[in-house]
Scaffold this motif. Structure first.
Motif, short mmCIF file in Angstrom:
data_model
loop_
_atom_site.label_atom_id
_atom_site.label_comp_id
_atom_site.label_asym_id
_atom_site.label_seq_id
_atom_site.Cartn_x
_atom_site.Cartn_y
_atom_site.Cartn_z
N SER A 1 39.52 22.75 -91.38
CA SER A 1 38.60 23.52 -92.57
C SER A 1 37.22 23.62 -91.98
O SER A 1 36.38 24.06 -92.84
CB SER A 1 38.65 22.56 -93.53
N ARG B 1 42.44 31.27 -93.28
CA ARG B 1 41.00 31.03 -93.52
C ARG B 1 40.66 32.23 -94.24
O ARG B 1 39.78 32.20 -95.24
CB ARG B 1 40.15 30.80 -92.20
N LEU C 1 35.41 26.74 -92.77
CA LEU C 1 35.20 26.86 -94.05
C LEU C 1 34.21 26.12 -94.76
O LEU C 1 33.56 26.46 -95.96
CB LEU C 1 36.61 26.63 -95.01
#
Length: 546
Positions: A414, A319, A417
């Motif tokens: 994710s 990440r 993110l």
């Protein structure tokens, strides 16, 4: 409690609004953007080319293929009609004294209602509506990956280049919408519907042929191969017949002309290997505005490397790596804005991770990843260097493979993110629309200067004449003369039309000398934008000596 009817499930909403309200709002915003942009100018020269097809169809009673207006041709000797035509080189062909575009006129046909209804701005109605529907379609697909409705919509709107292509007179949004629906149909087993939709999308954009291997890969077991084969053969026959009707040839004039003029792009003499390496480097790694060699390739590889670190077992390191990559992309976008929103920067800024911020959320499985690489290989094999020296937000020919890759996102990996991706997406959208707006406004100013200072235009660059399509529409002669002798002939032929010469700044002295040799007096009345090579021009008016 008895007697109380069960409540119906509420439709999915976005902040209290139904999806149809959201779609309508998006269409209104895109329409507003279209009407705020100057209608007399274009982002890219092939838009002007297609616009002239619309004009011809509106005047010729739907004659196919539509002959392109060529004002001033009656003043030229037959030997110069081909040399000085306003659709230079492969962009136009001259047959029996009539000029025809290399492009399939299907998009022009579809745009006629909008043109009749809204005038010049109406040509953007089809890309706009298809773009809005494409945002909604992708939003639904992203929602299947686990995201909430509002998040899915924001990702489709901000973190993909759909809005940019919705505001251009190109057929990408409609072709992609048909293509993604075709993939849905294939996944459900409706192979016939998928084939029909594929043919329609290929008529709009030849690169949509990439749908064929995708459909083969994702289709379920076919119960009737004979029926599917018959449908495919019928689709091929329909495609050939449609091309024959639309362009006068069985395969289409664009397929025949594409890639035939490497020299004007500066790629003559490249070996096959060199040309393919150039295509691959420019398509998938180029990301630094104003930089074509040196650090360009290592920087692009490094960005993919940061993306690839996201697959490490230690998710925290992955990440962080991806956030660093997004930071680099943000810095490049800010750099592009600080440079003055030069449209020419899009010739080299093509990296998918910069143009499609949604990819930073993607963790494709092995099959999807290999499929994407296979599609990329097909793109590299099919394209020539001239195709990647393209004025567009990203490489237009790779939109389908990248959209396919974007469907490989995983919410569980994710989620942290998401905020930086949305921020990067908003910045990418701002940059792309700023580039589009700056190019359209600057081109309109150049066009207005030419209209106000002369009755005809001669350009010395093959990239310029199609940008003057609205002058051609109004009957103003526009010729292209990129050789000294041709420029002299054009000046003499249009001497009664007070020609304006538009030339690149580095060749201004030669153009001025040619005007003097033709027996006229040159005057420099304006200059373009030195910071943008595409608009770094000098405008020279002519007058007879007393």
């Amino acid at each position: 409690m008895e007697g109380i009817a069960r409540r119906r499930p509420r439709p999915q909403t976005f902040s209290g609004l139904r999806k149809e309200h959201l779609l309508a709002g998006l269409i209104v915003l895109l329409l507003l953007a279209v009407f705020l942009l100057p209608g007399r100018s274009f982002w890219a020269m092939d838009e002007g080319n297609r616009y002239l097809q619309v004009v011809s169809l509106s005047r010729s009673g739907l004659q196919l293929p539509p002959p392109i207006p060529y004002p001033g041709s009656e003043l030229l000797p037959p030997s110069l009609l081909q040399t000085l035509k306003p659709l230079p080189y492969h962009y136009g062909t001259l047959e029996n004294g009539r000029l025809y575009s290399q492009y399939n006129p299907l998009m022009a046909l579809l745009s006629l209602p909008g043109y009749f209804l809204l005038g010049r701005s109406g040509i953007y109605l089809i890309p706009l509506l298809a773009g809005a529907l494409l945002v909604m379609h992708l939003s639904r697909r992203y929602r299947r990956r686990g995201w909430r409705t509002k998040t899915s919509f924001a990702l489709a709107l901000l973190a993909t280049p759909i809005v940019f292509y919705s505001l251009t007179f190109w057929s990408h949004t409609l072709a992609l919408l048909l293509g993604l629906i075709a993939l849905d149909q294939a996944r459900r087993g409706s192979i016939r519907a998928a084939i029909v939709l594929t043919v329609l999308s290929v008529l709009l954009r030849e690169e949509m042929l990439l749908l064929i291997p995708l459909i083969i890969l994702i289709r379920p077991r076919v119960a009737s191969p004979i029926s599917t084969t018959a449908t495919a053969l019928g689709a091929v026959a329909f495609f050939l017949l449609a091309q024959r009707v639309l362009t006068g040839t069985w395969l289409g004039t664009h397929l025949a002309a594409s890639g035939t003029e490497q020299a004007i792009y500066g790629h003559a003499g490249l070996s096959l290997l060199s040309s393919k390496l150039y295509v691959a480097a420019r398509t998938f790694f180029s990301m630094l505005p104003g930089v074509q060699g040196g650090w360009a390739l290592p920087a692009g590889l490094g960005l993919w490397g940061l993306w690839g670190l996201g697959f490490l077992p230690d998710r925290r390191i992955g990440r962080v790596a991806r956030m660093v990559g997004m930071g680099a992309c943000a810095a490049i976008l800010v750099w592009m804005l600080a440079r003055g929103a030069r449209a020419s920067d899009t010739l080299v800024v093509k990296h998918p991770l910069l143009v499609f911020p949604v990819l930073w959320l993607c963790y494709p499985d092995t099959r999807r990843g290999l499929t994407f690489l296979g599609l990329c290989l097909l793109v590299v094999l099919a394209l020539s260097p001239m195709h990647v020296d393209d004025l567009a937000w990203g490489l237009r020919h790779t939109l389908l493979p990248v959209f396919f890759l974007s469907l490989g996102m995983r919410k569980d990996l994710s989620r942290p993110l998401l905020p930086p991706v949305l921020v990067l997406g908003g910045l990418a959208l701002l940059t792309s629309i700023s580039l589009l707006t700056a190019k359209r406004v600057r081109s309109a100013e150049l066009l207005d200067l030419c209209r106000s200072t002369g009755s005809s235009v001669i350009t010395t660059s093959w990239e310029q004449p199609q940008d003057f399509a609205t002058l051609i529409e109004d009957g103003v002669p526009v010729l292209m003369a990129d050789r000294g002798g041709d420029l002299l002939e054009a000046l003499r032929a249009l001497s009664e039309k007070y020609p304006v010469v538009v030339c690149r700044s580095e060749s201004a002295d030669l153009a001025i000398r040619a005007v003097e040799l033709s027996g006229m007096r040159p005057t420099v009345v304006g200059r373009g934008y030195p910071d943008d090579p595409l608009l770094d021009v000098v405008v020279v008016t002519t007058a007879r000596h007393r």
